[in-house]
Design a protein around this motif. Structure first.
Motif, PDB file in Angstrom:
ATOM      1  N   ASP A 131     -69.381  23.748  16.020  1.00  0.00           N
ATOM      2  CA  ASP A 131     -69.682  24.256  14.685  1.00  0.00           C
ATOM      3  C   ASP A 131     -70.904  25.169  14.639  1.00  0.00           C
ATOM      4  O   ASP A 131     -70.786  26.378  14.455  1.00  0.00           O
ATOM      5  CB  ASP A 131     -69.850  23.087  13.703  1.00  0.00           C
ATOM      6  CG  ASP A 131     -69.990  23.544  12.269  1.00  0.00           C
ATOM      7  OD1 ASP A 131     -69.451  24.608  11.935  1.00  0.00           O
ATOM      8  OD2 ASP A 131     -70.646  22.845  11.477  1.00  0.00           O
ATOM      9  N   LYS A 137     -73.865  31.862  11.285  1.00  0.00           N
ATOM     10  CA  LYS A 137     -74.840  31.346  10.315  1.00  0.00           C
ATOM     11  C   LYS A 137     -76.112  30.979  11.064  1.00  0.00           C
ATOM     12  O   LYS A 137     -76.064  30.219  12.031  1.00  0.00           O
ATOM     13  CB  LYS A 137     -74.301  30.083   9.625  1.00  0.00           C
ATOM     14  CG  LYS A 137     -73.323  30.378   8.501  1.00  0.00           C
ATOM     15  CD  LYS A 137     -72.969  29.099   7.769  1.00  0.00           C
ATOM     16  CE  LYS A 137     -71.981  29.361   6.654  1.00  0.00           C
ATOM     17  NZ  LYS A 137     -71.523  28.106   6.005  1.00  0.00           N
ATOM     18  N   LYS A 214     -62.162  27.272  13.777  1.00  0.00           N
ATOM     19  CA  LYS A 214     -63.318  27.825  13.060  1.00  0.00           C
ATOM     20  C   LYS A 214     -63.303  29.345  13.119  1.00  0.00           C
ATOM     21  O   LYS A 214     -63.547  30.032  12.117  1.00  0.00           O
ATOM     22  CB  LYS A 214     -64.637  27.277  13.625  1.00  0.00           C
ATOM     23  CG  LYS A 214     -65.829  27.950  12.961  1.00  0.00           C
ATOM     24  CD  LYS A 214     -67.089  27.167  12.946  1.00  0.00           C
ATOM     25  CE  LYS A 214     -68.121  27.888  12.060  1.00  0.00           C
ATOM     26  NZ  LYS A 214     -69.405  27.264  12.044  1.00  0.00           N
ATOM     27  N   GLU A 224     -68.424  33.834   3.848  1.00  0.00           N
ATOM     28  CA  GLU A 224     -68.177  32.674   2.990  1.00  0.00           C
ATOM     29  C   GLU A 224     -68.052  33.056   1.507  1.00  0.00           C
ATOM     30  O   GLU A 224     -68.680  32.446   0.642  1.00  0.00           O
ATOM     31  CB  GLU A 224     -69.265  31.608   3.189  1.00  0.00           C
ATOM     32  CG  GLU A 224     -68.796  30.241   2.702  1.00  0.00           C
ATOM     33  CD  GLU A 224     -69.768  29.120   3.038  1.00  0.00           C
ATOM     34  OE1 GLU A 224     -69.975  28.860   4.230  1.00  0.00           O
ATOM     35  OE2 GLU A 224     -70.289  28.512   2.098  1.00  0.00           O
ATOM     36  N   ARG A 228     -63.826  30.474   3.802  1.00  0.00           N
ATOM     37  CA  ARG A 228     -64.758  29.804   4.739  1.00  0.00           C
ATOM     38  C   ARG A 228     -65.376  28.550   4.122  1.00  0.00           C
ATOM     39  O   ARG A 228     -65.849  27.671   4.831  1.00  0.00           O
ATOM     40  CB  ARG A 228     -65.844  30.788   5.202  1.00  0.00           C
ATOM     41  CG  ARG A 228     -66.762  30.176   6.248  1.00  0.00           C
ATOM     42  CD  ARG A 228     -67.657  31.176   6.938  1.00  0.00           C
ATOM     43  NE  ARG A 228     -68.524  30.489   7.881  1.00  0.00           N
ATOM     44  CZ  ARG A 228     -69.309  31.097   8.749  1.00  0.00           C
ATOM     45  NH1 ARG A 228     -69.338  32.412   8.810  1.00  0.00           N
ATOM     46  NH2 ARG A 228     -70.071  30.392   9.577  1.00  0.00           N
ATOM     47  N   LEU A 231     -64.862  25.025   5.447  1.00  0.00           N
ATOM     48  CA  LEU A 231     -65.637  24.424   6.546  1.00  0.00           C
ATOM     49  C   LEU A 231     -66.718  23.484   6.011  1.00  0.00           C
ATOM     50  O   LEU A 231     -67.391  22.802   6.761  1.00  0.00           O
ATOM     51  CB  LEU A 231     -66.245  25.510   7.437  1.00  0.00           C
ATOM     52  CG  LEU A 231     -65.244  26.452   8.104  1.00  0.00           C
ATOM     53  CD1 LEU A 231     -65.958  27.512   8.921  1.00  0.00           C
ATOM     54  CD2 LEU A 231     -64.275  25.672   9.003  1.00  0.00           C
ATOM     55  N   ASN A 232     -66.882  23.497   4.694  1.00  0.00           N
ATOM     56  CA  ASN A 232     -67.832  22.562   4.083  1.00  0.00           C
ATOM     57  C   ASN A 232     -67.153  21.287   3.608  1.00  0.00           C
ATOM     58  O   ASN A 232     -67.752  20.513   2.849  1.00  0.00           O
ATOM     59  CB  ASN A 232     -68.535  23.237   2.903  1.00  0.00           C
ATOM     60  CG  ASN A 232     -69.401  24.383   3.367  1.00  0.00           C
ATOM     61  OD1 ASN A 232     -70.203  24.225   4.277  1.00  0.00           O
ATOM     62  ND2 ASN A 232     -69.217  25.551   2.777  1.00  0.00           N
TER      63      ASN A 232
HETATM   64  N1  GLY Z   1     -70.747  24.989   9.228  1.00  0.00           N
HETATM   65  C1  GLY Z   1     -69.909  25.656   8.322  1.00  0.00           C
HETATM   66  C2  GLY Z   1     -69.786  27.102   8.573  1.00  0.00           C
HETATM   67  O1  GLY Z   1     -70.207  27.607   9.599  1.00  0.00           O
HETATM   68  O2  GLY Z   1     -69.270  27.790   7.745  1.00  0.00           O
END
Ligand code: GLY
Length: 352
Positions: A131, A137, A214, A224, A228, A231-232
């Motif tokens: 991750d 990020k 991912k 995001e 995206r 992923l949360n």
């Molecule tokens: N950990 C969530 C993301 O990278 O969007």
């Protein structure tokens, strides 16, 4: 194991990744190389890394303290100062060798140093392999509020070397499995079942599949804006719990994975209430997570504090908490509003 191409960078696996790293360093003619480590990875991972790193460039090692509490601006200032004193310029490369704190903070330091220098992530924990190190990020915490300060900035390459996992405790490995379970619930039920059956059976395959998922999501929505957010899953309540437990001295310490595992149970409960997520899956998730992670003590008196931390979630819009919810395994909805009463009920469902 085939490499994965992310938006602007490759993700290479196993020992052959070090050949790609060496090639990249030669091709980019960096002026110098900085390796960011923490007090754990300098001891347990750096010796392997430096042995496998082929370069004739000047190398400087910068060490930070290990742990989430050091993922802050003070640590960044220390690293920026060290880089300046050691003569880093715009053509230097920063290699981050560590878990999520090192790769997130290191990426942020690189993205902002002299308006941005190249960095490469070498994640050493399961959590950062599947991750944190992937998807661009970068950032740091603000007090106990997770990842409040940061920028999107892609590394030039990621090297996934599962040998580093041997340096981790069983608890740290389990923490990483929470993120794999997340991909299992949202995108590939097989992953969820494989973790349930035997995590250690083929960890590199599980890592590869998680990164593949991912990467597909991030390619579709790198900043995001929409998809995206999936992923949360588990993180909305999970981050609230994590921050609360971090700040409250009377609470046990929870790892990130342990906190979001609880978050996934709660959010599966809410999904059942609002989107008819099947009850048998909800029970399966709760049983699997409690058998893997044990059960943390959460009482109704903790709820207002957890809700308070959730107000700072980065998905919130106009002060409203936004959730990712599941209709079924592999079928999700984003931007869902949930009442405080239901959040409280979900925490009590976890606890009973
Ligand atoms: N950990 C969530 C993301 O990278 O969007």
């Amino acid at each position: 194991m085939v490499s994965i191409q992310a938006e602007t960078y490759p993700i290479h696996f196993n020992e052959k990744a070090y050949n790609e790293l060496a090639k990249h360093i030669v091709e980019n003619a960096y002026s110098s190389i900085f390796i960011l480590v923490d007090t754990n990875t300098i001891e347990f991972c750096y010796p392997r890394f430096i042995q496998l790193l082929e370069t004739d460039k000047n190398i400087e090692v910068i060490q930070i303290d290990a742990g989430e509490v050091y993922k802050n601006m003070e640590t960044c200032i220390g690293v920026w100062n060290a880089m300046t004193e050691l003569g880093a310029d715009r053509h230097s490369l920063l290699i981050t060798l560590g878990g999520g704190v090192v790769t997130d903070l290191g990426g942020f330091v690189a993205a902002t140093f002299k308006r941005g220098i190249d960095f490469i992530n070498i994640p050493t924990t399961l959590l950062s392999m599947v991750d944190a190190s992937v998807g661009g990020k970068t950032g740091i915490d603000l007090g106990v509020l997770k990842n409040q300060i940061g920028v999107f900035s892609n590394p030039k390459m990621i090297v996934i070397d599962p040998e580093y996992l041997h340096t981790l405790s069983e608890r740290e490995i389990r923490s990483g499995t929470a993120e794999i379970l997340k991909y299992g619930m949202t995108h590939d039920k097989n992953l969820f079942n494989q973790i349930k059956d035997n995590l250690h059976l083929n960890i590199i395959t599980l890592i590869h599949r998680s990164i593949e998922i991912k990467n597909t999501v991030v390619l579709e929505d790198p900043l995001e804006q929409n998809v995206r957010k999936v992923l949360n899953w588990g993180h909305t309540i999970g981050h609230g719990i994590e921050s609360y437990f971090l700040e409250n001295a009377s609470k046990e310490n929870l790892t990130h994975g342990e906190a979001i595992a609880i978050g996934m149970v709660c959010e599966a409960f809410i999904s059942n209430k609002l989107l008819n997520f099947p009850k048998e899956h909800l029970n399966d998730i709760k049983n699997t997570i409690i058998s893997l992670f044990g059960k943390a003590e959460i009482s109704d008196q903790d709820v207002p504090y957890i809700l308070n931390y959730m107000k700072h979630d980065k998905k919130n819009v106009g002060g409203e908490i936004q959730f990712v919810l599941l209709e079924n395994f592999e079928h999700f909805k984003i931007n869902r509003r949930v009442s405080n009463v239901l959040i409280e009920e979900s925490l009590m469902f976890y606890s009973r």
